[in-house]
Design an enzyme around this catalytic site. Sequence first.
Site, PDB file in Angstrom:
ATOM      1  N   LYS A 126      22.617  56.506  30.150  1.00 48.56           N
ATOM      2  CA  LYS A 126      23.997  55.824  30.514  1.00 48.56           C
ATOM      3  C   LYS A 126      23.885  54.393  31.012  1.00 48.56           C
ATOM      4  O   LYS A 126      22.904  54.186  31.651  1.00 48.56           O
ATOM      5  CB  LYS A 126      25.081  56.686  31.532  1.00 48.56           C
ATOM      6  CG  LYS A 126      25.126  58.034  30.965  1.00 48.56           C
ATOM      7  CD  LYS A 126      26.561  57.925  30.104  1.00 48.56           C
ATOM      8  CE  LYS A 126      26.874  59.182  29.760  1.00 48.56           C
ATOM      9  NZ  LYS A 126      27.485  60.298  30.550  1.00 48.56           N
ATOM     10  N   HIS A 129      25.345  49.932  35.419  1.00 48.19           N
ATOM     11  CA  HIS A 129      26.534  48.956  35.572  1.00 48.19           C
ATOM     12  C   HIS A 129      26.734  48.489  36.970  1.00 48.19           C
ATOM     13  O   HIS A 129      26.129  48.963  37.956  1.00 48.19           O
ATOM     14  CB  HIS A 129      27.595  49.485  34.733  1.00 48.19           C
ATOM     15  CG  HIS A 129      28.276  50.578  35.179  1.00 48.19           C
ATOM     16  ND1 HIS A 129      28.817  50.583  36.510  1.00 48.19           N
ATOM     17  CD2 HIS A 129      28.417  51.731  34.592  1.00 48.19           C
ATOM     18  CE1 HIS A 129      29.367  51.822  36.608  1.00 48.19           C
ATOM     19  NE2 HIS A 129      29.132  52.682  35.693  1.00 48.19           N
ATOM     20  N   HIS A 132      27.008  50.779  39.800  1.00 47.20           N
ATOM     21  CA  HIS A 132      26.043  51.320  40.427  1.00 47.20           C
ATOM     22  C   HIS A 132      25.430  50.447  41.576  1.00 47.20           C
ATOM     23  O   HIS A 132      24.674  50.881  42.549  1.00 47.20           O
ATOM     24  CB  HIS A 132      24.804  51.652  39.666  1.00 47.20           C
ATOM     25  CG  HIS A 132      25.231  52.676  38.558  1.00 47.20           C
ATOM     26  ND1 HIS A 132      25.502  52.451  37.092  1.00 47.20           N
ATOM     27  CD2 HIS A 132      25.338  53.962  38.534  1.00 47.20           C
ATOM     28  CE1 HIS A 132      25.793  53.517  36.671  1.00 47.20           C
ATOM     29  NE2 HIS A 132      25.891  54.519  37.658  1.00 47.20           N
TER      30      HIS A 132
END
Length: 565
Positions: A126, A129, A132
């Site tokens: 995933k 981005h 995070h």
Amino acid sequence: MVEYKLEIAKLIKEQVDLELEEIMSMIEVPQNADMGDFAFPCFKLAKTLRKAPPLIAKGIAESLANASMFEKVEQVNAYVNMFVSKEEFVKDAVAEVLEKKEDYGKSNVGEGRPVIVEFSSPNIAKPFHIGHIRSTVIGNAINKIYDAMGFKVTRINHLGDYGTQFGKMIVAYRHWGCEEDVKREPIKTLLEYYTKFHVEAETDPSLEDEARETFAKLEQGGQEETKLWQWFRDESLKEFTRVYDMLGIQYDSYAGESFYSDKMPQVVEELKEKDLLVESRGAMIVDLEPFGLTPAPILKTDGSTLYITRDLACAKYRENTYNFYKNIYVVASQQNLHFQQLKKILELMGYEWAKDIIHVPFGLVSLEEGTMSTRAGRVVFLEDVLNKAIEETRKIIEEKGVVTENVEETAKQVGIGAVVFNELSNNRIKDYVFKWDKVLDFNGETGPYVQYTHARCASIIRNAGEMDLTGFDPKYITSESAYQLVKAIADLPQVVIEAGEKYEPSVVTRHIVDIAQGFNKFYHDEHILVDDPEEKKAKVALVVAAKTAIKNGLALLGMDAPERM
Ligand code: ARG
């Protein structure tokens, strides 16, 4: 460093019949400097001493007046206001920094007790981005702060590397995958497969069954499935590690969710034995309603495990392996309920260490153009943000004509530092909007401002040339601006402890800004490299102390402090 409150309390104890701790807790630090450095209110004593509080204050003030640590002691109404001797204080405070150097700011309140800090923990395959950034940077700072407090910290990345989505991913790869694409751009490619899976599954529901079977095979250790899963994991981790390297982040363990796959059956067994599992529409849950929480699902109808099942196994494993004093999870506030459930179940299982499970939540980060959406393609990768910060900083450095040995290295330290500092500037629980002009402002209360102040200290020290600073005379650094600077520097160790106790790195961030502002005021008000060698020596000693405090403070946030910029 003199422990002022303790020393003052000892003196006051000679006058009043109270416990030392009680007196210490009564001593205040006035907001207003006119009221002294410490104040002791006498209201509470009126009853036992049968005297008016101002009279009591007067008596105490007179008895303290001759103590050498004070410059002046005054009685004002019911208060004893104490002004400590600036010279004594400045001498002790600055000498301590010069002596401790890179250890200044550290303490041993932790006494080597084991603490786990779990942070970042992204889901594999995933996007990693901008969202995070929060757990990653806040968690890293908490790790460093606990380390500085003398705890023995274990840094864990609890990767999201397990769950039914991997069944889907494997199925998607088998149908539409291309090895080269995954190798070139693992996360983006795997995400495409995953999205395609959902689109296709709408018209072809048999894909869902295939995915379930595939996940079941993965759980049972099927060779082909495990190989693919391992590959996805490795490729994803390569991308994550690139970002961790940029941020200077290291881990002791990457034991993520999959690590607990073989440890869950025991937990499920134990829950059964302890009569905590109940059936609900074919699934197995722990009923938490009596505690005002929604039920926690432990096993799905098909017997597969869930996120919380893994966290239960994980908490037990950590207790057995690390015997933690605290097990800290730096995870978004969206998961508040999850951690309340986790803690409650462990408590119901009879584990007294459940109280040492600490969830450190934080708010949302959004972008000026709106919230991110993976579906709408509005994803901002953390790596891209960091690279852009470096790029923009390089431009600023070149425009300013900054002299540095290595533009690339400085741009990296300052650019990434700017993003980190911005992240740690606000109370973590607050939502915030990521704004480029705010992050890279060299004049605001930003990373570049603080790093620039540090570089300014370094430059003064270089210009001063080799000097022996021992035995500096504190009388030259007692002006108001010098004194306020020393006070800010002297507070650092206590501030670090406060930040740790609150799990709030912004306490350190704001304090570093105070030190930097204090230094810049001193620099503005006074001539530092004067002719008089004694005066110069004392002032340079203060500059070295300021530089050390800023550098050590930045290190706690995970930031570098360039010598030139
Ligand atoms: N992987 C999860 C996510 O991205 C965070 C994991 C939090 N840690 C935990 N022990 N549950 O939301």
